[in-house]
Scaffold this active site. Sequence first.
Site, PDB file in Angstrom:
ATOM      1  N   GLU A 208       4.123  -4.549  -1.460  1.00  0.00           N
ATOM      2  CA  GLU A 208       5.294  -3.904  -1.458  1.00  0.00           C
ATOM      3  C   GLU A 208       6.424  -4.501  -0.063  1.00  0.00           C
ATOM      4  O   GLU A 208       7.493  -4.236  -0.056  1.00  0.00           O
ATOM      5  CB  GLU A 208       5.167  -2.660  -1.414  1.00  0.00           C
ATOM      6  CG  GLU A 208       4.593  -2.035  -2.985  1.00  0.00           C
ATOM      7  CD  GLU A 208       4.438  -0.728  -2.992  1.00  0.00           C
ATOM      8  OE1 GLU A 208       4.876   0.146  -4.181  1.00  0.00           O
ATOM      9  OE2 GLU A 208       3.586  -0.168  -2.495  1.00  0.00           O
TER      10      GLU A 208
ATOM     11  N   GLU B   8      -2.579  -0.929  -8.125  1.00  0.00           N
ATOM     12  CA  GLU B   8      -2.599   0.388  -7.662  1.00  0.00           C
ATOM     13  C   GLU B   8      -3.141   1.307  -9.095  1.00  0.00           C
ATOM     14  O   GLU B   8      -3.805   2.207  -9.057  1.00  0.00           O
ATOM     15  CB  GLU B   8      -1.135   0.923  -7.642  1.00  0.00           C
ATOM     16  CG  GLU B   8      -0.852   1.066  -6.105  1.00  0.00           C
ATOM     17  CD  GLU B   8      -0.229  -0.393  -5.748  1.00  0.00           C
ATOM     18  OE1 GLU B   8       0.259  -0.456  -4.576  1.00  0.00           O
ATOM     19  OE2 GLU B   8      -0.502  -1.454  -6.650  1.00  0.00           O
TER      20      GLU B   8
END
Length: 258
Positions: free
Chosen positions: A113, A133
């Site tokens: 990210e 995730e």
Amino acid sequence: MSTNTTEQAVLTERRDGVLVITLNRPHVRNAIDQALADAVDAALTLLEDDPGLDVGILTGAGGHFCSGMDLKAFPSEGVPRVADRGLAGLTRARRSKPVIAAVEGAAVAGGFELVLACDLVAAARTAFFALPEVARGLVASEGGAIRLPRRLPHHLAMELLLTASPLPAADAARHGLVNQLTDEGEALDGALALAARIRANSPQAVRITRRVVNATGGFDDHAAFTVQDPLTAPVFRTDAAAEGTRAFCEKRPPAWTS
């Protein structure tokens, strides 16, 4: 060239108008805890505030970029965001100067990210990216689920998001996610080369161009021009514009003053 090691979680080094920001927790593949997040935020603030710096490079120590949020620190610290600027002060920040990711090894979860929040990417062929995730009962909520489908073909982005599968750097480059693919150990050199190419141009024009791109995403043409024109109109009356056009006519490199 100067180095600041006051905050050992992050190292900063100036290289001819470029600020190299190194995540420095190699024993945990540069996992992000709150101390590292605050230190990255401070380095990015230095980049923004110092008129002698034009470009930032974000990289990691020890052969890896970043393994994401420090899961051992998560129960006590939560997600290591900084104010309204997001993960490590980067993923939701409003910046004016370009930042390049220099990726070796793993850029995983929050580390990926951070990469997606950068403007350009240099990566070693042995590097890889992943958003695992969902395999941890979490969601890529610091830009992964938002930015990745905008950067990759939809079904490939969904595969990475929903299966937690890794993406090798060579495949990322084929899909346009990596600007400069390098040999192992040379991602920083690749990022510095990109930074030099950016710094050859007007710093003001670079900043305004970034602003236009970020301000008009998702708009139709009419709306985009409406947002763009007030940002770009003053540029054409600047000393930089006069110098750039004059240098072109005189067949010489421009001498930028701002």
